[in-house]
Design a protein around this motif. Structure first.
Motif, PDB file in Angstrom:
ATOM      1  N   GLU A   1      42.059 -19.659   6.238  1.00 28.31           N
ATOM      2  CA  GLU A   1      41.972 -18.198   6.772  1.00 28.31           C
ATOM      3  C   GLU A   1      40.520 -17.861   6.891  1.00 28.31           C
ATOM      4  OE1 GLU A   1      44.244 -16.562   3.564  1.00 28.31           O
ATOM      5  OE2 GLU A   1      46.048 -16.422   4.820  1.00 28.31           O
TER       6      GLU A   1
ATOM      7  N   ILE B   1      42.239 -15.333  -0.317  1.00 24.86           N
ATOM      8  CA  ILE B   1      42.118 -15.614   1.091  1.00 24.86           C
ATOM      9  C   ILE B   1      41.858 -17.313   0.906  1.00 24.86           C
ATOM     10  CG2 ILE B   1      40.380 -15.893   2.947  1.00 24.86           C
ATOM     11  CD1 ILE B   1      39.334 -13.153   2.158  1.00 24.86           C
TER      12      ILE B   1
ATOM     13  N   TRP C   1      43.713  -8.501   7.834  1.00 25.59           N
ATOM     14  CA  TRP C   1      43.918  -9.041   6.935  1.00 25.59           C
ATOM     15  C   TRP C   1      43.607  -7.824   5.529  1.00 25.59           C
ATOM     16  CZ3 TRP C   1      44.532 -14.355   6.659  1.00 25.59           C
ATOM     17  CH2 TRP C   1      43.967 -14.883   7.976  1.00 25.59           C
TER      18      TRP C   1
END
Length: 190
Positions: A59, A55, A49
């Motif tokens: 997620e 985000i 990531w």
């Protein structure tokens, strides 16, 4: 009169102790923020990531159950279970504004604000009140829209029924008029 220098000295020592406590608290907070931020960045990159990209809630839900991420969050005094329960509220503003996700810094601030050692402040209560007010307003707006749609549908149904009744009455009146206009049937009894 010879005790006043001693009293002033004790007051200065008290002030000095208070200053040292505040500085230590600020340093401890700074270390916690730095630790969490750097460790989270490192672990996010390990998991593929990018901390530079926002985000999303889904997620983050997947990330928070990863053992290294959960350890980091737990190490700064945040209950991971409570964090998972609070995700809806944490991401409420992001979803309302239509953003793709929450920036890394904002996410870290939100996580750190959930530490068990943080005392509740008036600011926190006002923030919660604001959030409840926003949620309540949105729910009210949605309910009013649904009610309006339902009342419009009922109104249309009532109008249809009125028209059907009117047509039936008109048909009844026409039928009665037709019966009155028709000559009576001859009587076969003659």
């Amino acid at each position: 009169w010879y005790l006043w220098p001693l009293t002033v000295m004790y007051m200065l020592v008290g002030v000095l102790v208070e200053v040292v406590q505040v500085v230590a608290s600020v340093e401890k907070e700074s270390l916690a923020v730095t630790f969490m931020s750097s460790e989270m960045r490192r672990q996010l990159m390990k998991l593929g990531w990018s901390p530079e990209q926002p985000i999303s809630k889904s997620e983050f839900q997947r990330l928070v159950v990863e053992r290294p991420i959960a350890r980091i969050i737990h190490a700064v005094g945040v209950d991971v279970y409570v964090l998972c329960e609070m995700l809806d509220l944490i991401f409420e503003e992001v979803e309302r504004e239509g953003l793709l996700g929450m920036p890394f810094n904002m996410l870290m601030d939100n996580i750190l604000s959930l530490r068990g050692s943080n005392p509740a402040k008036v600011k926190d209560c006002l923030g919660q009140f604001k959030m409840f007010k926003i949620i309540l307003h949105e729910r009210h707006e949605n309910l009013m829209k649904k009610l309006k749609r339902e009342f419009d549908r009922i109104k249309a149904d009532v109008t249809d029924v009125k028209e059907d009744v009117k047509e039936m009455r008109e048909a009844d009146v026409r039928e009665k008029q037709m019966r009155l206009l028709q000559p009576p049937a001859p009587d076969d009894s003659d």
